[in-house]
Design an enzyme around this catalytic site. Structure first.
Site, PDB file in Angstrom:
ATOM      1  N   GLY A   1     -69.555 -40.178 -64.250  1.00  0.00           N
ATOM      2  CA  GLY A   1     -69.042 -41.239 -65.097  1.00  0.00           C
ATOM      3  C   GLY A   1     -68.071 -40.697 -66.123  1.00  0.00           C
ATOM      4  N   SER A   2     -67.915 -41.445 -67.194  1.00  0.00           N
ATOM      5  CA  SER A   2     -66.914 -41.088 -68.197  1.00  0.00           C
ATOM      6  C   SER A   2     -67.444 -40.006 -69.147  1.00  0.00           C
ATOM      7  CB  SER A   2     -66.538 -42.332 -68.993  1.00  0.00           C
ATOM      8  OG  SER A   2     -67.691 -42.850 -69.610  1.00  0.00           O
TER       9      SER A   2
ATOM     10  N   TRP B   1     -68.452 -46.723 -60.226  1.00  0.00           N
ATOM     11  CA  TRP B   1     -68.129 -47.743 -59.222  1.00  0.00           C
ATOM     12  C   TRP B   1     -66.942 -47.351 -58.348  1.00  0.00           C
ATOM     13  CZ3 TRP B   1     -63.269 -48.013 -60.702  1.00  0.00           C
ATOM     14  CH2 TRP B   1     -63.006 -47.682 -62.035  1.00  0.00           C
ATOM     15  N   ASN B   2     -66.257 -46.235 -58.643  1.00  0.00           N
ATOM     16  CA  ASN B   2     -64.994 -45.989 -57.917  1.00  0.00           C
ATOM     17  C   ASN B   2     -65.202 -45.523 -56.486  1.00  0.00           C
ATOM     18  OD1 ASN B   2     -65.951 -43.582 -59.040  1.00  0.00           O
ATOM     19  ND2 ASN B   2     -63.921 -42.655 -59.080  1.00  0.00           N
TER      20      ASN B   2
ATOM     21  N   CYS C   1     -61.338 -39.444 -59.955  1.00  0.00           N
ATOM     22  CA  CYS C   1     -61.426 -38.446 -61.041  1.00  0.00           C
ATOM     23  C   CYS C   1     -60.496 -37.262 -60.805  1.00  0.00           C
ATOM     24  CB  CYS C   1     -62.857 -37.976 -61.222  1.00  0.00           C
ATOM     25  SG  CYS C   1     -63.578 -37.346 -59.707  1.00  0.00           S
TER      26      CYS C   1
ATOM     27  N   GLU D   1     -70.755 -35.106 -64.056  1.00  0.00           N
ATOM     28  CA  GLU D   1     -69.532 -35.055 -63.231  1.00  0.00           C
ATOM     29  C   GLU D   1     -68.615 -36.079 -63.888  1.00  0.00           C
ATOM     30  OE1 GLU D   1     -69.805 -32.982 -60.656  1.00  0.00           O
ATOM     31  OE2 GLU D   1     -71.988 -32.781 -60.695  1.00  0.00           O
ATOM     32  N   LEU D   2     -67.694 -35.606 -64.735  1.00  0.00           N
ATOM     33  CA  LEU D   2     -67.016 -36.555 -65.634  1.00  0.00           C
ATOM     34  C   LEU D   2     -65.533 -36.680 -65.301  1.00  0.00           C
ATOM     35  CD1 LEU D   2     -69.038 -35.337 -68.743  1.00  0.00           C
ATOM     36  CD2 LEU D   2     -69.653 -37.104 -67.104  1.00  0.00           C
TER      37      LEU D   2
HETATM   38  P1  NAD Z   1     -69.057 -44.993 -67.085  1.00  0.00           P
HETATM   39  O1  NAD Z   1     -69.444 -43.711 -67.678  1.00  0.00           O
HETATM   40  O2  NAD Z   1     -68.785 -46.166 -67.947  1.00  0.00           O
HETATM   41  O3  NAD Z   1     -70.149 -45.453 -65.994  1.00  0.00           O
HETATM   42  C1  NAD Z   1     -70.715 -44.573 -65.082  1.00  0.00           C
HETATM   43  C2  NAD Z   1     -72.202 -44.847 -64.929  1.00  0.00           C
HETATM   44  O4  NAD Z   1     -72.816 -44.785 -66.197  1.00  0.00           O
HETATM   45  C3  NAD Z   1     -72.522 -46.234 -64.376  1.00  0.00           C
HETATM   46  O5  NAD Z   1     -73.690 -46.199 -63.611  1.00  0.00           O
HETATM   47  C4  NAD Z   1     -72.713 -47.047 -65.612  1.00  0.00           C
HETATM   48  O6  NAD Z   1     -73.506 -48.182 -65.382  1.00  0.00           O
HETATM   49  C5  NAD Z   1     -73.418 -46.039 -66.497  1.00  0.00           C
HETATM   50  N1  NAD Z   1     -73.242 -46.347 -67.917  1.00  0.00           N
HETATM   51  C6  NAD Z   1     -72.236 -47.018 -68.505  1.00  0.00           C
HETATM   52  N2  NAD Z   1     -72.420 -47.124 -69.826  1.00  0.00           N
HETATM   53  C7  NAD Z   1     -73.575 -46.510 -70.093  1.00  0.00           C
HETATM   54  C8  NAD Z   1     -74.313 -46.292 -71.281  1.00  0.00           C
HETATM   55  N3  NAD Z   1     -73.888 -46.718 -72.479  1.00  0.00           N
HETATM   56  N4  NAD Z   1     -75.468 -45.610 -71.187  1.00  0.00           N
HETATM   57  C9  NAD Z   1     -75.887 -45.165 -69.998  1.00  0.00           C
HETATM   58  N5  NAD Z   1     -75.258 -45.355 -68.836  1.00  0.00           N
HETATM   59  C10 NAD Z   1     -74.113 -46.017 -68.886  1.00  0.00           C
HETATM   60  O7  NAD Z   1     -67.840 -44.626 -66.194  1.00  0.00           O
HETATM   61  P2  NAD Z   1     -66.773 -45.578 -65.570  1.00  0.00           P
HETATM   62  O8  NAD Z   1     -65.665 -45.743 -66.520  1.00  0.00           O
HETATM   63  O9  NAD Z   1     -67.414 -46.776 -64.978  1.00  0.00           O
HETATM   64  O10 NAD Z   1     -66.346 -44.613 -64.360  1.00  0.00           O
HETATM   65  C11 NAD Z   1     -65.210 -43.876 -64.350  1.00  0.00           C
HETATM   66  C12 NAD Z   1     -65.402 -42.461 -64.822  1.00  0.00           C
HETATM   67  O11 NAD Z   1     -66.137 -41.696 -63.873  1.00  0.00           O
HETATM   68  C13 NAD Z   1     -64.052 -41.783 -64.957  1.00  0.00           C
HETATM   69  O12 NAD Z   1     -63.996 -41.071 -66.155  1.00  0.00           O
HETATM   70  C14 NAD Z   1     -64.030 -40.846 -63.760  1.00  0.00           C
HETATM   71  O13 NAD Z   1     -63.177 -39.752 -63.902  1.00  0.00           O
HETATM   72  C15 NAD Z   1     -65.454 -40.461 -63.636  1.00  0.00           C
HETATM   73  N6  NAD Z   1     -65.712 -39.919 -62.301  1.00  0.00           N
HETATM   74  C16 NAD Z   1     -65.986 -38.585 -62.182  1.00  0.00           C
HETATM   75  C17 NAD Z   1     -66.216 -38.045 -60.915  1.00  0.00           C
HETATM   76  C18 NAD Z   1     -66.552 -36.579 -60.762  1.00  0.00           C
HETATM   77  O14 NAD Z   1     -67.111 -36.205 -59.732  1.00  0.00           O
HETATM   78  N7  NAD Z   1     -66.228 -35.726 -61.718  1.00  0.00           N
HETATM   79  C19 NAD Z   1     -66.157 -38.868 -59.786  1.00  0.00           C
HETATM   80  C20 NAD Z   1     -65.867 -40.210 -59.957  1.00  0.00           C
HETATM   81  C21 NAD Z   1     -65.651 -40.748 -61.227  1.00  0.00           C
END
Ligand code: NAD
Length: 482
Positions: free
Chosen positions: A228-229, A151-152, A284, A250-251
């Site tokens: 995501g994370s 969402w960021n 990130c 991409e974490l």
């Molecule tokens: P998150 O992993 O919780 O969510 C990201 C995505 O995964 C969302 O679409 C979410 O709905 C989905 N998701 C959440 N829980 C899930 C599950 N149990 N099973 C499957 N899908 C699921 O991440 P967040 O905390 O919302 O986002 C922030 C993270 O994203 C941070 O760690 C940040 O560093 C990372 N990020 C990385 C980049 C990159 O390019 N490396 C860019 C932006 C953000």
């Protein structure tokens, strides 16, 4: 401002997809401002099957035509940027000017991939024996892609995936974060209005774990790309391995910033303050650990804290706002735990460290010194407006403090350093352990440059020519004379 998100499945915009609605909340006011429909299993299956049909059409569309569609979509994004940015600001909270920059930069990303679409070159290899006519190595689109985004950056992250995947000839089922679906909806509408075949893109939201496990297991999905994370990255990577699907993550990151003794502190702070507190630190590649030469340390801490205290917090729609709220309530609790844990373990909270006393999910810009290696904020990505500062004595020490993958942190996404010495700059470029190194600036994220990390930060690459290749697979064709 009210928002009504819809899903796009098999060529139809849907207000209801079988699993109820989820409220959309303005993080600056904590008020409900709209809702998003959630997809049940049948709708998720329908999206995957439709994407397979869309792939059949889109992969046979010429590279030139794919390029033209994406270029038109980029033009529409620029035209619609004010509306897209306004909705982004409402559902995510960042200042309107940042939201506008995000949309126009996203258009640049889509446009760059439109140009790259025409350059998906293979190569020929000379045969080693007589009687063999040719060897060719080709790049083919990998197939329907399931794309999950955080969402960021609600327009930028989907644009990275859609731009490159569609340029390569893949179709995409996009599942944006449920907090920010409206931004993704606008992006999909731009692509459709630009002439993308309706089934080449699908937009679903729902229960994240249920939707992702269903899509990953679906026979029509060939590749999964997640922004995501680290925790969710691991989960999805395991599921992909079980179902023989390609996975790109991409974490998270924990970017160090080395400020060498010859750097101009004021000039560094002028770049570091907006880089740190942009999007309330929910980036990130955000600078997190400032590692500062001891003679500059006290001035640096004082200057950073002074600038952090002076930032004007407010709703993204207020033009005076310099830092908006955190995007959701979970982040607020997380920031408080990070700050409390650091304090309990002996760190000094120089400024901030608490929720701002106002409505909305605001956390005060925070500067922390002396955080021990055991503290959570040193080990895990804080993903919010928290800056850590520590001193160093020698360049060897600084590099060792920056490169802590496998010791204190797990990440290696971005790293930064400031120096006016050419030799030191080269050494830092060579020795910093990160997928991206910014020397004397923070601008590592550009449409033309590959963006990706190492270690727990993931193995995916987005943007640049490499971002396109990530959605292709190789085929070798060798022809004998018979
Ligand atoms: P998150 O992993 O919780 O969510 C990201 C995505 O995964 C969302 O679409 C979410 O709905 C989905 N998701 C959440 N829980 C899930 C599950 N149990 N099973 C499957 N899908 C699921 O991440 P967040 O905390 O919302 O986002 C922030 C993270 O994203 C941070 O760690 C940040 O560093 C990372 N990020 C990385 C980049 C990159 O390019 N490396 C860019 C932006 C953000």
């Amino acid at each position: 401002m009210s928002l009504q998100a819809r899903l796009y499945i098999d060529g139809q915009w849907l207000d209801d997809a079988g699993d109820g609605q989820r409220p959309l909340i303005d993080p600056a006011t904590e008020q409900v401002v709209g809702s998003v429909p959630l997809a049940d299993a049948a709708h998720v299956d329908a999206a995957a099957a439709s994407a397979a049909r869309g792939f059949g059409v889109w992969r046979r569309t010429s590279a030139l035509e794919r390029s033209r569609v994406l270029a038109r979509a980029a033009a529409l994004m620029r035209e619609r940027a004010p509306r897209m940015a306004a909705d982004l600001c409402t559902e995510q909270g960042k200042p309107l000017a940042e939201a506008l920059r995000e949309v126009t930069l996203s258009a640049d990303i889509v446009e760059f991939q439109a140009e790259e679409a025409r350059r998906l070159y293979g190569r020929t290899v000379p045969p080693r024996v007589d009687g063999v006519l040719s060897h060719a190595v080709l790049r083919e689109p990998v197939g329907p892609v399931a794309a999950f985004t955080a969402w960021n950056f609600p327009v930028n992250l989907p644009s990275r995936k859609l731009g490159a995947a569609l340029a390569a000839g893949c179709s995409v089922v996009l599942k944006p974060a449920e907090e920010t679906p409206t931004s993704a909806m606008h992006l999909v509408q731009c692509l459709l209005d630009a002439g993308l075949p309706p089934q080449a893109v699908q937009l679903v939201c729902g229960d994240p774990a249920r939707v992702s496990s269903r899509l990953i297991a679906h026979r029509d999905i060939a590749k999964v790309s997640l922004t995501g994370s680290v925790a969710v990255g691991r989960l999805l990577a395991e599921q992909c391995a079980r179902h023989d699907k390609r996975f790109a993550g991409e974490l998270g990151g924990h970017a160090p910033v080395i400020v060498c003794g010859d750097a101009d502190v004021d000039a560094v702070l002028k770049l570091a303050v907006p880089a740190k507190f942009r999007n309330a630190g929910q980036v990130c590649a955000s600078p997190i650990r400032f590692i500062v030469a001891r003679p500059l340390y006290a001035r640096f801490v004082e200057g950073l804290a002074h600038a952090a205290r002076a930032l004007r917090l407010g709703a993204g729609h207020d033009p005076a706002t310099q830092m908006g709220p955190l995007a959701h309530e979970r982040r607020l609790q997380d920031m408080q735990q990070c700050a409390d844990d650091a304090r309990d373990q002996g760190a000094t909270i120089v400024c901030g460290g608490r929720r701002a006393p106002r409505a909305g999910w605001f956390f005060e810009p925070t500067v922390i010194t002396d955080a021990p290696d055991t503290s959570r904020v040193m080990r895990e990505e804080p993903f919010g407006p928290i800056a850590l500062v520590q001193p160093f004595d020698t360049l060897d020490d600084a590099i060792a403090l920056a490169n802590r993958r496998g010791q204190v942190t797990r990440y290696a996404l971005a790293a930064y350093a400031f120096t006016r010495d050419l030799i030191t700059a080269h050494r830092l470029g060579a020795e910093l352990d990160a997928g991206m190194v910014g020397l004397n600036h923070f601008g590592v994220s550009q449409p033309e440059l590959p963006f990706g990390g190492r270690g727990a930060s993931g193995d995916g690459v987005e943007m640049g020519a490499e971002g396109l290749l990530a959605y292709t697979e190789m085929k070798t064709i060798t022809v004998g004379a018979l």
